[in-house]
Design a protein around this motif. Sequence first.
Motif, mmCIF file in Angstrom:
data_model
loop_
_atom_site.group_PDB
_atom_site.id
_atom_site.type_symbol
_atom_site.label_atom_id
_atom_site.label_comp_id
_atom_site.label_asym_id
_atom_site.label_seq_id
_atom_site.Cartn_x
_atom_site.Cartn_y
_atom_site.Cartn_z
ATOM 1 N N SER A 1 0.838 -1.196 0.000
ATOM 2 C CA SER A 1 0.000 0.000 0.000
ATOM 3 C C SER A 1 0.870 1.241 0.000
ATOM 4 O O SER A 1 2.077 1.182 0.276
ATOM 5 C CB SER A 1 -0.915 0.016 1.227
ATOM 6 N N ALA A 2 0.248 2.368 -0.290
ATOM 7 C CA ALA A 2 0.936 3.658 -0.218
ATOM 8 C C ALA A 2 -0.126 4.742 -0.094
ATOM 9 O O ALA A 2 -1.304 4.522 -0.391
ATOM 10 C CB ALA A 2 1.799 3.886 -1.462
ATOM 11 N N THR A 3 0.300 5.925 0.355
ATOM 12 C CA THR A 3 -0.616 7.039 0.553
ATOM 13 C C THR A 3 -0.592 7.957 -0.659
ATOM 14 O O THR A 3 0.475 8.430 -1.076
ATOM 15 C CB THR A 3 -0.227 7.847 1.804
ATOM 16 N N ILE A 4 -1.755 8.209 -1.240
ATOM 17 C CA ILE A 4 -1.848 9.006 -2.457
ATOM 18 C C ILE A 4 -1.418 10.445 -2.178
ATOM 19 O O ILE A 4 -1.937 11.101 -1.275
ATOM 20 C CB ILE A 4 -3.273 8.976 -3.015
ATOM 21 N N ALA A 5 -0.450 10.915 -2.949
ATOM 22 C CA ALA A 5 0.054 12.284 -2.799
ATOM 23 C C ALA A 5 -0.438 13.194 -3.914
ATOM 24 O O ALA A 5 -0.617 14.395 -3.706
ATOM 25 C CB ALA A 5 1.581 12.280 -2.780
#
Length: 385
Positions: free
Chosen positions: A358-362
């Motif tokens: 997962s990753a955090t949308i920037a």
Amino acid sequence: MRVVAAMSGGVDSAVAAARMLDAGHDVVGVHLALSRSAATLRESSRGCCTIEDAGDARRVADRLGIPFYVWDMAERFQRDVMDDFVAEYAAGRTPNPCLRCNESIKFTALLDRAVALGFDAVATGHYAQVVERVGSGGATVRELHRAVDPDKDQSYVLGVLDAEQLSRAFFPLGDTTKPRIREEAAARGFSIAKKPDSYDICFIPDGDTRGWLTSRLGERPGEIVDATSGEVVGSHRGSYGFTVGQRRGLGLDRSAQDGDPRYVVGVDAPTNRVLIGTADLLGVDLLRADHARWCGAAPVDEIRVGAQVRAHGEEVPAWARVDESDPEVVHVRLDSRLRGVAPGQSVVLYDGTRVVGSATIAATGLAGRTPSGIVEDSMTLTRRT
């Protein structure tokens, strides 16, 4: 194996603890005290971690005959989850506090304390599955997969787990549907078999997120601006109260626009402006996300994945690759456009039912286009605000 069973006071964690005990593990029940006002009682199915929930968890532990403790993590929860939630909204992003809680509290603070006390693993009532397979060299590899019950699947909010945390995590409910879990709880004599599920944000039990944020950030009047014309079409009391894709609560006169509904298409925190536009401005097919977390080894090359940006949202076929200059940044190219994707949301990547990471949308954008229409490389992203 010595296992800490995280017991929230709900039916899911109760059955999870019972199943770990049935499997022959040495189980200790732990309730996490996350609220600084734990005396507050639950209102229907809103909120959690109350004194009522602690009591329910203790009664289940007594029935199972296992030791039970309450661990105070209110300060850590305040700092890592609640304060982060406020800061993200103040910056114009839309966070998911459940992912932050799983990352910082349940599978960092809780697991670290459990290991320090000599326990081997943590078990929770999340609906997900851990599948073991033999990897290269004969080593056992543990993978995180979706639950069999698609309506209850919580693999999305567990996408923040890394390989080490996953190696010490158990999710005993992933192979069962929720109705069967309630039946099992009743058969075991648990008084909470029919207890309502908690929902919404646990620390905002009345569901009024904007009001909760206002009480902490104060009113910050600003402009609502048409993203196409630049015209000021309204005002607001705080840009933190809006998120991309929002339609209701804008306070606009539709007849003054042209009758078509308007949506939030951007939140410009530095200028305290909320940008609105028609539905055609909401679709994006490029994501740049940071704070990447991998449930195994990070991918080396561009990989084919399914991308999900909401806990119960649709999974969209996509390509993903790790940034060459920053291993914590991931670029995702969606096969089709998604509407209402906001910075701050998490994108969780799947390979079939397996969670890749997962990753955090920037930032978000459109392939081959910028707001000015200039053609760029297909993986270049442009901020919409």
